[in-house]
Design a protein around this motif. Structure first.
Motif, PDB file in Angstrom:
ATOM      1  N   HIS A   1       1.001  -1.059  -0.122  1.00  0.00           N
ATOM      2  CA  HIS A   1      -0.067   0.099  -0.037  1.00  0.00           C
ATOM      3  C   HIS A   1       0.839   1.358   0.062  1.00  0.00           C
ATOM      4  O   HIS A   1       0.694   2.082  -0.777  1.00  0.00           O
TER       5      HIS A   1
ATOM      6  N   ASP B   1       2.815   1.936  -3.132  1.00  0.00           N
ATOM      7  CA  ASP B   1       1.999   1.827  -4.265  1.00  0.00           C
ATOM      8  C   ASP B   1       2.094   0.865  -5.438  1.00  0.00           C
ATOM      9  O   ASP B   1       2.508   0.904  -6.541  1.00  0.00           O
TER      10      ASP B   1
ATOM     11  N   ASP C   1       1.255  -2.744  -6.928  1.00  0.00           N
ATOM     12  CA  ASP C   1       0.136  -3.786  -7.243  1.00  0.00           C
ATOM     13  C   ASP C   1       0.695  -4.954  -6.998  1.00  0.00           C
ATOM     14  O   ASP C   1       0.952  -5.675  -7.972  1.00  0.00           O
TER      15      ASP C   1
END
Lengths: 116, 116, 116, 116
Positions: free
Chosen positions: D79, D82, D84
């Motif tokens: 998180h 950033d 994925d």
């Protein structure tokens, strides 16, 4: 590296408790890595400044215990596998000397991470 | 525990490379834990039998190097924090002696995991 | 937490290679901890500022790979032991909520290390 | 991989306690590696048979908590940076597929340790 009197004490500690049976090398290596994580926990979340303060506090004792735990499992592993740790360190220093030649790594200290 | 001549060599190795600046205690503790994981990697996926075979093969050298790496960071950390590792181990043995009384833990060896 | 399609792919990856035999839970847990150490290696020796720079460099890809490795072993372990990770996280959040009551820990943030 | 509702809960848990300040990426990576060691501790000293018994006992809950802790720090790290994670895993599977071609590694399963 290992003080022969201490290693004798450690081996006796284990023997009188009938604990040799649990000390298969793989399990001792697991324990060493778990103890190294517990040692790291002493530093977790702290800044360098907070660590300095902790070193001067009564938490220092905890750190000494964690370092001892790492050293104890390291000693057991070397003892059980008949490895001369002092000699192993000497050999590694010679290797590292060749791997990181002074003229190449000195002065480009910001590249330390690339070399280590 | 640490051979004074060896620790001198390690400190000099670091000094001539101008690497002390990187050896903040927290980072050395991180490195110790990473090296312990690399040591564990030597045992990864292997059965006790395969480990025995590896010990008698030319992979033994790799294991000795990993053990040396753990010992080297342990030595740096104790040196830099002015911790007497031999004394720390002695203290820990006394504590463990009280924590795991022989009469209580011997003979119920299958409960080892509860006590350690 | 685990995307069912991905876990299917992972299980198939392992199955077609006939590698299930190696994935005893203890060995997968060892691997998870080794991968977590490799992830930590990405941060080793770096200051917060250097980490920020690395994140914007082509080394970001290495970090993503290490995170994926941790997630992959975590997924295998949960799959093989039939553990619902999403539910386990939900339960843990409830526990943590009770363990660290907001009114008690907020505002004494410097005591974070004591609570975590 | 990360359930968006859960990650929201985790981020809020941290935010209301004013704990974001402690979650520098390097420290979160340290925590992830410490939690992975605690997970490994659940397996420490046990044989495969004892692990099977533990899985069917009330110690299973402890294991679920440790897995959740690993997943929680993994989620925070992805998180905050950033990343994925689902995409990272997909990319890693593609890489692993090339690195360990089925025809090469299948049938020489005893060489698994060389390939992984």
């Amino acid at each position: 590296m290992i003080d022969p009197t201490l290693i004798e004490q450690l081996v006796e500690f284990r023997q009188v408790r009938n604990w040799e049976q649990f000390h298969k090398p793989k399990d001792v290596a697991i324990s060493l890595s778990i103890e190294a994580a517990e040692l790291l926990e002493w530093f977790q979340w702290r800044t360098d400044e907070q660590i300095k303060q902790q070193l001067a506090s009564d938490k220092r004792q905890l750190l000494e215990d964690e370092l001892a735990d790492v050293a104890i499992y390291l000693s057991y592993l070397c003892h059980d596998l008949d490895i001369d740790l002092t000699q192993a360190i000497k050999n590694k220093i010679v290797k590292n000397d060749k791997k990181y030649p002074i003229e190449k790594v000195k002065g480009c200290a910001d590249k330390y991470t690339e070399y280590s």
